[in-house]
Design a protein around this motif. Sequence first.
Motif, PDB file in Angstrom:
ATOM      1  N   ALA A  11      18.450 -50.049 -43.625  1.00  0.00           N
ATOM      2  CA  ALA A  11      18.524 -50.836 -44.466  1.00  0.00           C
ATOM      3  C   ALA A  11      17.977 -50.468 -45.327  1.00  0.00           C
ATOM      4  O   ALA A  11      16.732 -49.373 -45.933  1.00  0.00           O
ATOM      5  CB  ALA A  11      17.807 -51.477 -43.570  1.00  0.00           C
ATOM      6  N   ASP A  12      17.875 -50.939 -47.230  1.00  0.00           N
ATOM      7  CA  ASP A  12      17.911 -50.657 -47.879  1.00  0.00           C
ATOM      8  C   ASP A  12      16.429 -52.295 -48.573  1.00  0.00           C
ATOM      9  O   ASP A  12      16.467 -52.475 -49.105  1.00  0.00           O
ATOM     10  CB  ASP A  12      18.869 -51.812 -49.290  1.00  0.00           C
ATOM     11  CG  ASP A  12      19.609 -50.335 -48.870  1.00  0.00           C
ATOM     12  OD1 ASP A  12      19.569 -49.301 -48.742  1.00  0.00           O
ATOM     13  OD2 ASP A  12      20.978 -50.570 -49.258  1.00  0.00           O
ATOM     14  N   ASP A  13      16.510 -52.767 -46.757  1.00  0.00           N
ATOM     15  CA  ASP A  13      14.561 -53.709 -47.226  1.00  0.00           C
ATOM     16  C   ASP A  13      13.656 -53.166 -47.072  1.00  0.00           C
ATOM     17  O   ASP A  13      12.915 -54.049 -47.536  1.00  0.00           O
ATOM     18  CB  ASP A  13      15.113 -55.238 -45.854  1.00  0.00           C
ATOM     19  CG  ASP A  13      14.828 -54.329 -44.978  1.00  0.00           C
ATOM     20  OD1 ASP A  13      14.814 -52.971 -44.485  1.00  0.00           O
ATOM     21  OD2 ASP A  13      15.178 -55.286 -44.087  1.00  0.00           O
ATOM     22  N   GLY A  14      13.814 -52.195 -47.685  1.00  0.00           N
ATOM     23  CA  GLY A  14      12.485 -51.398 -46.930  1.00  0.00           C
ATOM     24  C   GLY A  14      11.674 -51.017 -46.016  1.00  0.00           C
ATOM     25  O   GLY A  14      10.644 -50.363 -46.216  1.00  0.00           O
ATOM     26  N   SER A  15      12.351 -51.674 -44.811  1.00  0.00           N
ATOM     27  CA  SER A  15      11.396 -51.716 -43.815  1.00  0.00           C
ATOM     28  C   SER A  15      11.967 -49.925 -43.000  1.00  0.00           C
ATOM     29  O   SER A  15      11.416 -49.375 -42.489  1.00  0.00           O
ATOM     30  CB  SER A  15      12.008 -52.743 -42.679  1.00  0.00           C
ATOM     31  OG  SER A  15      13.551 -52.000 -42.020  1.00  0.00           O
ATOM     32  N   GLU A  16      13.301 -49.488 -43.622  1.00  0.00           N
ATOM     33  CA  GLU A  16      13.507 -47.714 -43.071  1.00  0.00           C
ATOM     34  C   GLU A  16      13.498 -47.753 -41.557  1.00  0.00           C
ATOM     35  O   GLU A  16      13.623 -46.973 -41.249  1.00  0.00           O
ATOM     36  CB  GLU A  16      13.052 -46.928 -43.594  1.00  0.00           C
ATOM     37  CG  GLU A  16      13.157 -47.277 -45.582  1.00  0.00           C
ATOM     38  CD  GLU A  16      12.027 -45.766 -46.151  1.00  0.00           C
ATOM     39  OE1 GLU A  16      12.597 -44.682 -45.493  1.00  0.00           O
ATOM     40  OE2 GLU A  16      11.979 -45.861 -47.246  1.00  0.00           O
ATOM     41  N   VAL A  17      14.141 -48.560 -41.065  1.00  0.00           N
ATOM     42  CA  VAL A  17      13.822 -48.815 -39.352  1.00  0.00           C
ATOM     43  C   VAL A  17      15.138 -48.097 -39.283  1.00  0.00           C
ATOM     44  O   VAL A  17      16.602 -49.575 -39.914  1.00  0.00           O
ATOM     45  CB  VAL A  17      13.589 -50.161 -38.915  1.00  0.00           C
ATOM     46  CG1 VAL A  17      13.784 -50.045 -36.980  1.00  0.00           C
ATOM     47  CG2 VAL A  17      12.287 -50.602 -38.542  1.00  0.00           C
ATOM     48  N   ALA A  61      17.207 -38.018 -43.092  1.00  0.00           N
ATOM     49  CA  ALA A  61      16.574 -37.829 -42.901  1.00  0.00           C
ATOM     50  C   ALA A  61      16.206 -37.892 -41.630  1.00  0.00           C
ATOM     51  O   ALA A  61      15.147 -37.145 -41.313  1.00  0.00           O
ATOM     52  CB  ALA A  61      16.079 -38.588 -43.887  1.00  0.00           C
ATOM     53  N   TYR A  62      16.707 -38.414 -40.839  1.00  0.00           N
ATOM     54  CA  TYR A  62      15.717 -38.528 -39.507  1.00  0.00           C
ATOM     55  C   TYR A  62      16.669 -37.711 -38.183  1.00  0.00           C
ATOM     56  O   TYR A  62      16.419 -37.955 -36.856  1.00  0.00           O
ATOM     57  CB  TYR A  62      16.656 -40.239 -38.973  1.00  0.00           C
ATOM     58  CG  TYR A  62      15.642 -41.388 -39.770  1.00  0.00           C
ATOM     59  CD1 TYR A  62      14.072 -41.977 -39.106  1.00  0.00           C
ATOM     60  CD2 TYR A  62      16.613 -42.043 -41.027  1.00  0.00           C
ATOM     61  CE1 TYR A  62      13.295 -42.409 -39.893  1.00  0.00           C
ATOM     62  CE2 TYR A  62      15.738 -42.807 -41.339  1.00  0.00           C
ATOM     63  CZ  TYR A  62      14.298 -43.109 -41.231  1.00  0.00           C
ATOM     64  OH  TYR A  62      13.123 -44.129 -42.540  1.00  0.00           O
ATOM     65  N   ALA A  63      17.618 -37.132 -38.721  1.00  0.00           N
ATOM     66  CA  ALA A  63      17.888 -35.956 -37.952  1.00  0.00           C
ATOM     67  C   ALA A  63      16.823 -35.300 -37.011  1.00  0.00           C
ATOM     68  O   ALA A  63      16.170 -34.349 -37.508  1.00  0.00           O
ATOM     69  CB  ALA A  63      19.457 -35.601 -38.737  1.00  0.00           C
TER      70      ALA A  63
END
Length: 86
Positions: A11-17, A61-63
């Motif tokens: 998400a682009d909402d800053g949570s980066e989850v 980046a989460y790979a």
Amino acid sequence: FLFDPTEVVVADDGSEVPTVTLPKDDYRTMHAAKILGLQNGDCLRAGIVAEDADSTDNADAYAGCVTDQATIEWLPEGKIKKACPT
């Protein structure tokens, strides 16, 4: 559960989850529901398969990441319309 980096949405909402939404006919969805009996809010182990360590894509980046704290959220389906003769 293992996911491909192409299935991950950040998400682009800053949570980066990172999140993954699977279709209802995906074998992992059916396994979570029918075999494991997971309910909303239940935790499961999840990981993202590492393919290319040089990628700059945000999801990549989460790979290679793994967590035991992924939670499941079942999305409601819309109303199913009955077939009507025309």
